[in-house]
Design a protein around this motif. Structure first.
Motif, PDB file in Angstrom:
ATOM      1  N   SER A 110      -5.776  28.586  71.961  1.00 30.88           N
ATOM      2  CA  SER A 110      -5.616  29.655  70.968  1.00 30.88           C
ATOM      3  C   SER A 110      -5.481  31.050  71.580  1.00 30.88           C
ATOM      4  CB  SER A 110      -6.799  29.648  70.001  1.00 30.88           C
ATOM      5  OG  SER A 110      -8.011  29.884  70.714  1.00 30.88           O
ATOM      6  N   GLU A 111      -6.089  31.258  72.765  1.00 29.62           N
ATOM      7  CA  GLU A 111      -6.142  32.615  73.327  1.00 29.62           C
ATOM      8  C   GLU A 111      -5.188  32.855  74.496  1.00 29.62           C
ATOM      9  OE1 GLU A 111     -10.113  33.910  74.281  1.00 29.62           O
ATOM     10  OE2 GLU A 111     -10.979  32.720  72.645  1.00 29.62           O
ATOM     11  N   VAL A 112      -4.979  31.825  75.319  1.00 25.83           N
ATOM     12  CA  VAL A 112      -4.264  32.045  76.579  1.00 25.83           C
ATOM     13  C   VAL A 112      -2.838  31.504  76.554  1.00 25.83           C
ATOM     14  CG1 VAL A 112      -4.230  31.515  79.044  1.00 25.83           C
ATOM     15  CG2 VAL A 112      -6.380  32.118  77.918  1.00 25.83           C
ATOM     16  N   LEU A 113      -2.685  30.235  76.169  1.00 25.71           N
ATOM     17  CA  LEU A 113      -1.379  29.579  76.286  1.00 25.71           C
ATOM     18  C   LEU A 113      -0.276  30.222  75.447  1.00 25.71           C
ATOM     19  CD1 LEU A 113      -2.605  25.864  76.384  1.00 25.71           C
ATOM     20  CD2 LEU A 113      -1.810  27.278  78.294  1.00 25.71           C
ATOM     21  N   PRO A 114      -0.554  30.713  74.245  1.00 20.21           N
ATOM     22  CA  PRO A 114       0.532  31.298  73.444  1.00 20.21           C
ATOM     23  C   PRO A 114       1.225  32.492  74.109  1.00 20.21           C
ATOM     24  CG  PRO A 114      -1.330  30.779  72.041  1.00 20.21           C
ATOM     25  CD  PRO A 114      -1.801  30.576  73.453  1.00 20.21           C
ATOM     26  N   GLN A 115       0.474  33.295  74.848  1.00 22.18           N
ATOM     27  CA  GLN A 115       1.081  34.485  75.458  1.00 22.18           C
ATOM     28  C   GLN A 115       1.931  34.165  76.678  1.00 22.18           C
ATOM     29  OE1 GLN A 115      -1.877  37.086  77.619  1.00 22.18           O
ATOM     30  NE2 GLN A 115      -3.366  35.644  76.749  1.00 22.18           N
ATOM     31  N   LEU A 116       1.845  32.891  77.148  1.00 22.90           N
ATOM     32  CA  LEU A 116       2.638  32.496  78.310  1.00 22.90           C
ATOM     33  C   LEU A 116       3.996  31.888  77.924  1.00 22.90           C
ATOM     34  CD1 LEU A 116      -0.206  30.857  80.445  1.00 22.90           C
ATOM     35  CD2 LEU A 116       0.610  33.221  80.490  1.00 22.90           C
ATOM     36  N   ARG A 117       4.207  31.668  76.629  1.00 20.05           N
ATOM     37  CA  ARG A 117       5.488  31.113  76.150  1.00 20.05           C
ATOM     38  C   ARG A 117       6.406  32.295  75.883  1.00 20.05           C
ATOM     39  NH1 ARG A 117       1.432  27.981  72.272  1.00 20.05           N
ATOM     40  NH2 ARG A 117       0.770  26.359  73.755  1.00 20.05           N
ATOM     41  N   ARG A 118       7.116  32.692  76.953  1.00 15.90           N
ATOM     42  CA  ARG A 118       7.783  33.987  76.820  1.00 15.90           C
ATOM     43  C   ARG A 118       9.005  34.114  77.716  1.00 15.90           C
ATOM     44  NH1 ARG A 118       4.245  34.380  80.932  1.00 15.90           N
ATOM     45  NH2 ARG A 118       4.282  36.134  82.387  1.00 15.90           N
ATOM     46  N   ALA A 119       9.771  35.132  77.389  1.00 11.72           N
ATOM     47  CA  ALA A 119      10.789  35.674  78.297  1.00 11.72           C
ATOM     48  C   ALA A 119      10.286  37.068  78.654  1.00 11.72           C
ATOM     49  CB  ALA A 119      12.152  35.749  77.622  1.00 11.72           C
ATOM     50  N   GLN A 120      10.034  37.267  79.921  1.00 11.61           N
ATOM     51  CA  GLN A 120       9.472  38.560  80.348  1.00 11.61           C
ATOM     52  C   GLN A 120      10.605  39.494  80.759  1.00 11.61           C
ATOM     53  OE1 GLN A 120       7.071  39.138  84.084  1.00 11.61           O
ATOM     54  NE2 GLN A 120       5.446  39.464  82.555  1.00 11.61           N
ATOM     55  N   LEU A 121      10.608  40.681  80.175  1.00 11.42           N
ATOM     56  CA  LEU A 121      11.611  41.694  80.499  1.00 11.42           C
ATOM     57  C   LEU A 121      11.023  42.614  81.562  1.00 11.42           C
ATOM     58  CD1 LEU A 121      12.672  42.636  76.846  1.00 11.42           C
ATOM     59  CD2 LEU A 121      13.217  40.600  78.193  1.00 11.42           C
ATOM     60  N   VAL A 122      11.748  42.793  82.624  1.00  2.93           N
ATOM     61  CA  VAL A 122      11.254  43.583  83.761  1.00  2.93           C
ATOM     62  C   VAL A 122      12.249  44.695  84.074  1.00  2.93           C
ATOM     63  CG1 VAL A 122      10.547  43.545  86.177  1.00  2.93           C
ATOM     64  CG2 VAL A 122      10.099  41.561  84.720  1.00  2.93           C
ATOM     65  N   ASN A 123      11.731  45.908  84.195  1.00  4.24           N
ATOM     66  CA  ASN A 123      12.538  47.054  84.636  1.00  4.24           C
ATOM     67  C   ASN A 123      11.915  47.581  85.929  1.00  4.24           C
ATOM     68  OD1 ASN A 123      14.005  49.358  85.072  1.00  4.24           O
ATOM     69  ND2 ASN A 123      13.428  50.378  83.159  1.00  4.24           N
ATOM     70  N   SER A 124      12.597  47.355  87.046  1.00  2.37           N
ATOM     71  CA  SER A 124      12.133  47.868  88.345  1.00  2.37           C
ATOM     72  C   SER A 124      12.944  49.121  88.661  1.00  2.37           C
ATOM     73  CB  SER A 124      12.345  46.802  89.424  1.00  2.37           C
ATOM     74  OG  SER A 124      11.913  47.288  90.672  1.00  2.37           O
ATOM     75  N   ALA A 125      12.284  50.274  88.532  1.00  2.00           N
ATOM     76  CA  ALA A 125      12.979  51.563  88.669  1.00  2.00           C
ATOM     77  C   ALA A 125      12.584  52.259  89.969  1.00  2.00           C
ATOM     78  CB  ALA A 125      12.652  52.451  87.475  1.00  2.00           C
ATOM     79  N   ASP A 126      13.575  52.575  90.782  1.00  2.20           N
ATOM     80  CA  ASP A 126      13.359  53.359  92.006  1.00  2.20           C
ATOM     81  C   ASP A 126      13.594  54.822  91.675  1.00  2.20           C
ATOM     82  OD1 ASP A 126      12.830  51.109  93.492  1.00  2.20           O
ATOM     83  OD2 ASP A 126      14.899  50.845  94.138  1.00  2.20           O
ATOM     84  N   ILE A 127      12.519  55.613  91.764  1.00  3.57           N
ATOM     85  CA  ILE A 127      12.584  57.027  91.380  1.00  3.57           C
ATOM     86  C   ILE A 127      12.586  57.889  92.632  1.00  3.57           C
ATOM     87  CG2 ILE A 127      11.483  58.859  90.061  1.00  3.57           C
ATOM     88  CD1 ILE A 127      10.086  56.619  88.437  1.00  3.57           C
ATOM     89  N   THR A 128      13.630  58.667  92.817  1.00  2.00           N
ATOM     90  CA  THR A 128      13.744  59.565  93.960  1.00  2.00           C
ATOM     91  C   THR A 128      13.100  60.903  93.609  1.00  2.00           C
ATOM     92  OG1 THR A 128      15.798  58.523  94.665  1.00  2.00           O
ATOM     93  CG2 THR A 128      15.323  60.706  95.562  1.00  2.00           C
ATOM     94  N   GLY A 129      12.087  61.294  94.398  1.00  2.00           N
ATOM     95  CA  GLY A 129      11.353  62.524  94.115  1.00  2.00           C
ATOM     96  C   GLY A 129      12.060  63.765  94.624  1.00  2.00           C
ATOM     97  N   TRP A 130      11.365  64.880  94.520  1.00  2.00           N
ATOM     98  CA  TRP A 130      11.922  66.158  94.964  1.00  2.00           C
ATOM     99  C   TRP A 130      12.176  66.121  96.471  1.00  2.00           C
ATOM    100  CZ3 TRP A 130      13.151  68.239  90.629  1.00  2.00           C
ATOM    101  CH2 TRP A 130      12.292  68.210  89.536  1.00  2.00           C
ATOM    102  N   SER A 131      13.220  66.769  96.899  1.00  2.00           N
ATOM    103  CA  SER A 131      13.463  66.929  98.333  1.00  2.00           C
ATOM    104  C   SER A 131      12.491  67.970  98.882  1.00  2.00           C
ATOM    105  CB  SER A 131      14.899  67.375  98.588  1.00  2.00           C
ATOM    106  OG  SER A 131      15.092  68.691  98.100  1.00  2.00           O
ATOM    107  N   ASP A 132      12.329  68.012 100.202  1.00  2.00           N
ATOM    108  CA  ASP A 132      11.455  69.025 100.811  1.00  2.00           C
ATOM    109  C   ASP A 132      11.926  70.424 100.454  1.00  2.00           C
ATOM    110  OD1 ASP A 132      10.175  66.886 101.893  1.00  2.00           O
ATOM    111  OD2 ASP A 132      10.429  67.468 103.989  1.00  2.00           O
ATOM    112  N   GLU A 133      13.240  70.606 100.439  1.00  2.00           N
ATOM    113  CA  GLU A 133      13.797  71.925 100.119  1.00  2.00           C
ATOM    114  C   GLU A 133      13.435  72.334  98.689  1.00  2.00           C
ATOM    115  OE1 GLU A 133      15.440  69.421 101.476  1.00  2.00           O
ATOM    116  OE2 GLU A 133      15.797  70.212 103.500  1.00  2.00           O
ATOM    117  N   GLU A 134      13.491  71.374  97.777  1.00  2.00           N
ATOM    118  CA  GLU A 134      13.145  71.675  96.389  1.00  2.00           C
ATOM    119  C   GLU A 134      11.664  71.995  96.259  1.00  2.00           C
ATOM    120  OE1 GLU A 134      16.232  69.055  93.686  1.00  2.00           O
ATOM    121  OE2 GLU A 134      14.787  67.979  94.941  1.00  2.00           O
ATOM    122  N   MET A 135      10.821  71.261  96.964  1.00  2.00           N
ATOM    123  CA  MET A 135       9.380  71.526  96.889  1.00  2.00           C
ATOM    124  C   MET A 135       9.043  72.903  97.438  1.00  2.00           C
ATOM    125  SD  MET A 135       7.443  67.897  97.634  1.00  2.00           S
ATOM    126  CE  MET A 135       8.571  67.038  98.712  1.00  2.00           C
TER     127      MET A 135
END
Length: 567
Positions: free
Chosen positions: A345-370
């Protein structure tokens, strides 16, 4: 070596004829003289002090039985005089508490002297001031005499002699102070606390499309969840940000409570239907989405059990570790009838799924910008790790960045701010910053406290921290005590190593230590080394090079006894 009275005996006798200091006049008529030596003849700064050993030889039958002589060492420098302890010498017929000089015996006198160093002392003379007292004549009370000519200095005593009087009437026994120890750069060995800055960071967000048992059909309410809407909004926000590169995945899973082959196929179908649902959800985004099937989700099962409130969850997790076969694990778990209901009742239902994954590479400020943010007064735009990074990468904005970073009370910020102040020569401020850091940077603290206190001249405190400091820090604390031989065993290259070897008298090693260093301070050291070698022309050339790179070194050289030959 200096010969008191001997070198100017004719002048002394002539002067004493006019002094009426009878007992002193008779002493001067003796062709022998008191010889005075000072070791070293060029004074040396060590641990905030200037020390020397003075020796004097008084020949037999020289000292008048009725004479008293006060001798006081004094450092005389521009605008000031610092006096040491007075030695009282007295003849056999004088009733006082001085050192008795028996007329028929030679006397050897040795005195160790110390002065607390002040920067204005660098260009100085170590002199002996002399007062005379006789039973008759003009010297019935202690009177200052010129130690070079013997002439009485009317109205003057050692006590009231100012810098001018001391310079004019004192016998010079050493000239100048070698202050190379003060040039040791303790900040070079101070340790910076590392930051966790990454120019590109990866942020992974997930959301699930949940299915009914044994189904791969996407229900309408399964794609109308708050979590899925947030995931979609994140994808769209990333797409609008040119600093973000994102990768999208749909991963199909099945709960581990059925036949393994059936679940493999089911997870495949869920990845396909999940992909279609996501493509519809992001129809206007025009993004590539990858899909894959992973069968039974035992890792997800284990994580869900660990996070649950099931009473026997530790037993379940132990069973998972005992079996490698998924069929065996499923069988054993089903045998635990007391807990299987909770799992169902608690665990198995949440495992019947299609998991959507967004892996985002975020480029930060350059040294010059900082750097620009900081210079424009927008330093608060930057996060802690960015502030720590740019402070390490750019000395120009280091203080401003770390002052902002210290508002978080992060120990690394306080430690690194201490380094900024140490490099500027303000070690008191550096110690104040170190005091605000906690033990999360204990290794750096031990090292940096040792060096900061050594730089301030508090070697006792420095040694307390040096036990747990780096080998380089230990060596520099030894150098701060004047133990250059020990320091040289560790310091093999660089500016500090050159000073240590120079103080040790190893000129060849000193030159080698800075052979590749073309800085102004290295050129200055090469000028000192050349002077020690007697190469005046070479010293001038190196000094000119140093001053061309750092004009402030001209004033430093003017007061440096080590460069006396080139002045």
């Amino acid at each position: 070596m200096k010969n008191l009275f001997k070198m100017t005996l004719v002048l002394v006798v002539a002067a004493l004829t006019m002094t009426s200091c009878d007992c002193f006049k008779k002493m001067a008529k003796n062709p022998s003289a008191i010889t005075v030596t000072c070791t070293p003849d060029v004074l040396v700064l060590n641990n905030g002090k200037v020390v020397a050993d003075i020796a004097a030889e008084v020949p037999a039958k020289y000292f008048n039985k009725t004479a008293s002589l006060k001798v006081t060492p004094a450092l005389v420098y521009e605008g000031g005089v610092t006096k040491g302890n007075t030695l009282l010498l007295q003849g056999e017929k004088v009733a006082d508490n001085g050192l008795l000089v028996k007329n028929g015996e030679a006397l050897s006198i040795k005195r160790h002297i110390e002065f607390a160093y002040k920067p204005e002392m660098q260009l100085c003379d170590l002199v002996l001031l002399v007062e005379v007292k006789c039973k008759s004549g003009k010297c019935k009370e202690f009177t200052l005499v010129n130690a070079n000519t013997g002439a009485v200095v009317a109205g003057k005593t050692i006590e009231n002699a100012d810098a001018a009087a001391a310079k004019e009437n004192g016998l010079v026994i050493a000239k100048g102070i070698n202050t190379l120890q003060a040039d040791l750069d303790f900040s070079e060995a101070m340790q910076e606390a590392a930051n966790n800055y990454k120019r590109v960071t990866t942020v992974v967000t997930k959301a699930d499309i949940v299915y009914k048992i044994n189904s791969s059909k996407v229900a309408k309410k399964a794609v109308e969840t708050e979590a899925l809407n947030e995931w979609k909004a994140g994808v769209e926000a990333n797409k609008a940000n040119d600093r973000v590169a994102q990768s999208l995945y749909v991963n199909g899973y099945a709960s581990p409570d059925g036949p393994e082959k059936f679940n493999d196929k089911l997870s495949q179908k869920r990845s396909e239907t999940g992909l279609k649902a996501v493509e519809k959800l992001l129809a206007d985004a025009g993004l590539k989405i990858d899909a894959a099937a992973y069968g039974e989700d035992w890792e997800g099962f284990q994580a869900a059990v660990a996070a649950s409130d099931i009473a026997d969850k530790d037993l379940i997790l132990q069973v998972l570790k005992m079996y490698s076969s998924s069929a065996e694990r499923e069988k054993e778990i089903k045998n635990m009838t007391s807990v299987f209901k909770s799992l169902k009742s608690e665990v198995l239902p949440q495992l019947r799924r299609a998991q959507l994954v967004n892996s985002a590479d975020i480029t930060g400020w350059s040294d010059e910008e900082m750097v620009a943010f900081i210079k424009e007064g927008k330093v608060s735009t930057l996060k802690l790790e960015e502030l720590l990074h740019i402070a390490s990468a750019n000395n120009e904005v280091a203080e401003a960045a770390l002052v902002e970073a210290s508002k978080s009370n992060d120990a690394r910020a306080w430690n690194n701010l201490a380094l900024v102040y140490a490099k500027a020569g303000d070690y008191a401020k550096a110690v104040a910053c170190l005091d605000k850091a906690d033990k999360s940077v204990a290794a750096q603290l031990n090292n940096n406290y040792a060096l900061a206190y050594a730089a301030e001249g508090d070697v006792a405190k420095a040694e307390g921290y040096a036990a747990n400091a780096s080998a380089e820090a230990k060596a520099l604390v030894a150098a701060a005590k004047g133990d250059y031989a020990t320091a040289a065993q560790t310091l093999k290259s660089g500016y500090n190593a050159a000073i240590v070897n120079l103080q040790n008298g190893n000129l060849a090693a000193a030159k080698q230590c800075i052979a590749s260093d073309m800085s102004a301070k290295a050129d200055y050291l090469r000028a000192v080394i050349a002077c020690r070698e007697g190469d005046v022309n070479g010293a001038k050339a190196q000094l000119n090079s140093a001053v061309s790179k750092d004009a402030s070194l001209k004033a430093k050289a003017a007061k440096d006894v080590n460069l006396a030959a080139v002045k």
